[in-house]
Design a protein around this motif. Structure first.
Motif, PDB file in Angstrom:
ATOM      1  N   LEU A 111      19.589  15.846  30.407  1.00 46.58           N
ATOM      2  CA  LEU A 111      20.211  15.973  29.034  1.00 46.58           C
ATOM      3  C   LEU A 111      18.849  17.341  28.520  1.00 46.58           C
ATOM      4  CD1 LEU A 111      20.521  12.105  28.182  1.00 46.58           C
ATOM      5  CD2 LEU A 111      21.521  13.686  28.467  1.00 46.58           C
ATOM      6  N   LEU A 112      17.742  17.521  28.941  1.00 47.68           N
ATOM      7  CA  LEU A 112      16.728  18.664  27.859  1.00 47.68           C
ATOM      8  C   LEU A 112      17.163  19.465  29.274  1.00 47.68           C
ATOM      9  CD1 LEU A 112      14.166  16.492  26.357  1.00 47.68           C
ATOM     10  CD2 LEU A 112      15.907  17.526  25.726  1.00 47.68           C
ATOM     11  N   LEU A 113      15.966  19.917  30.092  1.00 50.06           N
ATOM     12  CA  LEU A 113      15.929  21.009  31.226  1.00 50.06           C
ATOM     13  C   LEU A 113      17.362  21.885  31.286  1.00 50.06           C
ATOM     14  CD1 LEU A 113      13.164  22.968  31.800  1.00 50.06           C
ATOM     15  CD2 LEU A 113      13.109  20.406  34.046  1.00 50.06           C
ATOM     16  N   ALA A 128      12.684  26.903  24.665  1.00 51.98           N
ATOM     17  CA  ALA A 128      12.753  24.448  24.999  1.00 51.98           C
ATOM     18  C   ALA A 128      12.788  25.078  26.530  1.00 51.98           C
ATOM     19  CB  ALA A 128      14.974  25.525  25.228  1.00 51.98           C
ATOM     20  N   VAL A 129      12.478  25.594  27.220  1.00 49.30           N
ATOM     21  CA  VAL A 129      12.090  25.095  28.600  1.00 49.30           C
ATOM     22  C   VAL A 129      10.766  24.177  28.938  1.00 49.30           C
ATOM     23  CG1 VAL A 129      11.383  26.314  31.093  1.00 49.30           C
ATOM     24  CG2 VAL A 129      14.031  26.904  29.529  1.00 49.30           C
ATOM     25  N   THR A 130       9.793  24.904  27.729  1.00 51.31           N
ATOM     26  CA  THR A 130       8.569  24.567  27.666  1.00 51.31           C
ATOM     27  C   THR A 130       8.167  23.208  26.728  1.00 51.31           C
ATOM     28  OG1 THR A 130       8.014  27.682  27.644  1.00 51.31           O
ATOM     29  CG2 THR A 130       6.165  24.896  27.033  1.00 51.31           C
ATOM     30  N   PHE A 131       8.798  23.248  26.092  1.00 51.26           N
ATOM     31  CA  PHE A 131       9.602  21.425  25.312  1.00 51.26           C
ATOM     32  C   PHE A 131      10.388  20.718  25.595  1.00 51.26           C
ATOM     33  CE2 PHE A 131       7.464  24.082  21.637  1.00 51.26           C
ATOM     34  CZ  PHE A 131       6.655  22.685  20.948  1.00 51.26           C
ATOM     35  N   SER A 132      10.909  20.984  26.890  1.00 53.58           N
ATOM     36  CA  SER A 132      11.780  20.182  27.763  1.00 53.58           C
ATOM     37  C   SER A 132      10.712  19.314  28.753  1.00 53.58           C
ATOM     38  CB  SER A 132      12.586  20.600  28.159  1.00 53.58           C
ATOM     39  OG  SER A 132      13.666  20.913  27.448  1.00 53.58           O
ATOM     40  N   VAL A 173       4.446   7.900  18.512  1.00 56.36           N
ATOM     41  CA  VAL A 173       4.930   8.705  17.847  1.00 56.36           C
ATOM     42  C   VAL A 173       4.933  10.429  18.713  1.00 56.36           C
ATOM     43  CG1 VAL A 173       3.710   9.989  15.565  1.00 56.36           C
ATOM     44  CG2 VAL A 173       4.043   7.616  15.671  1.00 56.36           C
ATOM     45  N   ILE A 174       3.460  10.386  18.795  1.00 52.78           N
ATOM     46  CA  ILE A 174       3.115  12.491  19.501  1.00 52.78           C
ATOM     47  C   ILE A 174       4.435  12.483  20.641  1.00 52.78           C
ATOM     48  CG2 ILE A 174       1.844  13.148  20.790  1.00 52.78           C
ATOM     49  CD1 ILE A 174      -0.063  11.704  19.697  1.00 52.78           C
ATOM     50  N   THR A 175       5.029  10.997  21.167  1.00 53.54           N
ATOM     51  CA  THR A 175       5.792  11.817  22.039  1.00 53.54           C
ATOM     52  C   THR A 175       7.755  11.457  21.363  1.00 53.54           C
ATOM     53  OG1 THR A 175       4.907  10.738  24.075  1.00 53.54           O
ATOM     54  CG2 THR A 175       7.305  10.819  24.404  1.00 53.54           C
ATOM     55  N   LEU A 176       7.589  10.576  20.343  1.00 58.23           N
ATOM     56  CA  LEU A 176       8.795  11.201  19.565  1.00 58.23           C
ATOM     57  C   LEU A 176       9.019  12.859  19.476  1.00 58.23           C
ATOM     58  CD1 LEU A 176      11.198   9.827  18.131  1.00 58.23           C
ATOM     59  CD2 LEU A 176      10.296   8.658  16.793  1.00 58.23           C
ATOM     60  N   VAL A 177       8.111  12.649  18.286  1.00 57.56           N
ATOM     61  CA  VAL A 177       7.466  13.886  17.926  1.00 57.56           C
ATOM     62  C   VAL A 177       8.278  15.316  19.228  1.00 57.56           C
ATOM     63  CG1 VAL A 177       6.065  16.698  16.255  1.00 57.56           C
ATOM     64  CG2 VAL A 177       6.383  13.451  15.587  1.00 57.56           C
ATOM     65  N   ILE A 178       7.897  15.620  19.995  1.00 59.92           N
ATOM     66  CA  ILE A 178       7.562  16.521  20.826  1.00 59.92           C
ATOM     67  C   ILE A 178       9.298  16.469  21.484  1.00 59.92           C
ATOM     68  CG2 ILE A 178       6.931  16.960  23.510  1.00 59.92           C
ATOM     69  CD1 ILE A 178       4.220  15.980  23.177  1.00 59.92           C
ATOM     70  N   VAL A 179       9.688  14.935  21.635  1.00 61.33           N
ATOM     71  CA  VAL A 179      11.056  15.273  21.988  1.00 61.33           C
ATOM     72  C   VAL A 179      12.047  16.013  20.724  1.00 61.33           C
ATOM     73  CG1 VAL A 179      13.362  13.243  22.899  1.00 61.33           C
ATOM     74  CG2 VAL A 179      10.572  13.262  23.656  1.00 61.33           C
ATOM     75  N   ALA A 182      11.852  19.592  21.417  1.00 62.39           N
ATOM     76  CA  ALA A 182      12.747  19.980  22.426  1.00 62.39           C
ATOM     77  C   ALA A 182      14.200  19.495  22.083  1.00 62.39           C
ATOM     78  CB  ALA A 182      11.984  19.333  23.789  1.00 62.39           C
ATOM     79  N   ALA A 183      14.594  18.597  21.905  1.00 61.09           N
ATOM     80  CA  ALA A 183      15.977  18.825  21.632  1.00 61.09           C
ATOM     81  C   ALA A 183      16.084  19.864  20.519  1.00 61.09           C
ATOM     82  CB  ALA A 183      16.528  16.966  21.212  1.00 61.09           C
ATOM     83  N   ALA A 184      14.996  20.064  19.302  1.00 62.77           N
ATOM     84  CA  ALA A 184      16.214  20.838  18.672  1.00 62.77           C
ATOM     85  C   ALA A 184      16.080  22.204  18.837  1.00 62.77           C
ATOM     86  CB  ALA A 184      14.820  21.046  17.201  1.00 62.77           C
ATOM     87  N   PHE A 185      15.212  22.558  19.938  1.00 60.11           N
ATOM     88  CA  PHE A 185      14.947  24.056  20.675  1.00 60.11           C
ATOM     89  C   PHE A 185      15.706  24.264  21.802  1.00 60.11           C
ATOM     90  CE2 PHE A 185      10.967  24.584  19.591  1.00 60.11           C
ATOM     91  CZ  PHE A 185      10.190  25.491  19.020  1.00 60.11           C
ATOM     92  N   VAL A 186      16.876  23.151  22.802  1.00 60.15           N
ATOM     93  CA  VAL A 186      17.738  22.780  23.885  1.00 60.15           C
ATOM     94  C   VAL A 186      18.882  23.760  22.506  1.00 60.15           C
ATOM     95  CG1 VAL A 186      19.045  21.836  24.907  1.00 60.15           C
ATOM     96  CG2 VAL A 186      16.339  21.829  24.708  1.00 60.15           C
ATOM     97  N   LEU A 187      19.100  22.997  21.713  1.00 61.85           N
ATOM     98  CA  LEU A 187      20.462  22.808  21.068  1.00 61.85           C
ATOM     99  C   LEU A 187      20.215  24.432  20.378  1.00 61.85           C
ATOM    100  CD1 LEU A 187      20.594  19.310  19.084  1.00 61.85           C
ATOM    101  CD2 LEU A 187      21.978  20.363  20.274  1.00 61.85           C
ATOM    102  N   ALA A 188      19.063  25.193  20.077  1.00 59.12           N
ATOM    103  CA  ALA A 188      19.334  25.649  19.343  1.00 59.12           C
ATOM    104  C   ALA A 188      19.101  27.381  20.596  1.00 59.12           C
ATOM    105  CB  ALA A 188      17.281  26.490  18.939  1.00 59.12           C
ATOM    106  N   SER A 189      18.743  26.710  21.481  1.00 55.33           N
ATOM    107  CA  SER A 189      19.080  27.897  22.681  1.00 55.33           C
ATOM    108  C   SER A 189      21.188  27.641  22.864  1.00 55.33           C
ATOM    109  CB  SER A 189      19.070  27.555  23.877  1.00 55.33           C
ATOM    110  OG  SER A 189      19.220  25.834  24.768  1.00 55.33           O
TER     111      SER A 189
END
Length: 260
Positions: A111-113, A128-132, A173-179, A182-189
């Motif tokens: 879904l992400l990477l 997007a790859v880094t945050f995924s 909370v930290i995990t949710l923010v990172i996810v 990552a999803a925002a960067f993937v959609l932007a890509s």
């Protein structure tokens, strides 16, 4: 050719292991009901990975899908009653621990990477790859160290929690923010791909979009479906992997047809 054979060889070995696992689990002295959707998900991911890995441009995507299928086989192996590695002599066991969290990278990697490098194996947005990767690692860590299945201070079936005993909420909370990042960067890509690409590059981007729309519709209709129907996180990943695999394979031929 040899690279394609390696992908298909790995996929076929994984597929051959699936009926053996199911047979062993049902024929054991303590039979276990192997989840059908886990078997289907692992098999579809293995086939999708081998199919996508058949093209040089999409081998990176094929590796991710194939690895997800292998993780699915490992998760099913943890269902075997004979595989018992007790950590404290009473409740917690390492195979239960592995089975509880290994689905996280199996589901999140496609879904992400894989989407971050879709459709030609090159990231349009390296972040997007880094945050995924960071999202997959952090989510796996959070689930693997969480106090499950009970929350009364005991270790339950999780042997790792007995040693770490981390406060759960900051990690969640930290995990949710990172996810979400990552999803925002993937959609932007994907948006960057769409704006910069020609028609031959744009049309494959509709495949993952169609799979996501299918997941949304399935989630909305799920309450009205029979109880045997799988959860959205069981149904969406194999459908999404098939969409990615089908989109990347015909891409070179379309480029040749449209080239001057």
């Amino acid at each position: 050719m040899w690279a394609s054979l390696r992908y298909w060889g790995t996929a076929l070995l994984g597929l051959a292991a699936l009926p053996a696992i199911v047979t062993q689990a049902t024929d054991d002295l303590i039979p276990v009901r192997v989840p059908v959707w886990e078997v289907l998900r692992a098999g579809v991911m293995l086939l999708a990975g081998a199919w996508a890995g058949g093209r040089a441009q999409s081998r990176g995507i094929g590796r991710i899908l194939l690895l997800s299928g292998v993780l699915g086989v490992v998760q099913l192996m943890c269902e075997l009653p004979g595989l018992v590695i007790v950590s404290d002599g009473t409740a917690a066991s390492w195979e239960e621990w592995l089975h509880y969290w290994i689905w996280v990278p199996q589901v999140m990697a496609p879904l992400l990477l894989a989407t971050a490098i879709f459709p030609d194996g090159r990231p349009a947005l390296p972040m997007a790859v880094t945050f995924s990767i960071l999202a997959i690692v952090m989510t796996s860590f959070t689930v693997a160290t969480y106090n499950w299945p009970r929350s009364d201070g005991g270790a339950g079936y999780n042997p790792v929690f007995m040693f770490l005993r981390l406060p759960p909420y900051p990690s969640i909370v930290i995990t949710l923010v990172i996810v979400l990042v990552a999803a925002a960067f993937v959609l932007a890509s994907l948006v960057i791909r769409w704006k910069a690409g020609e028609a031959a590059v744009r049309w494959p981007l509709l495949y993952p979009l169609a799979a996501l729309l299918f997941g949304i519709v399935y989630a909305l209709l799920h309450p009205a479906l029979p109880a045997a129907a799988g959860d959205i996180w069981e149904v969406l990943p194999p459908v999404y992997c098939v969409a990615l695999a089908l989109a990347v394979r015909p891409l070179p031929g379309i480029r040749r047809l449209r080239s001057p």
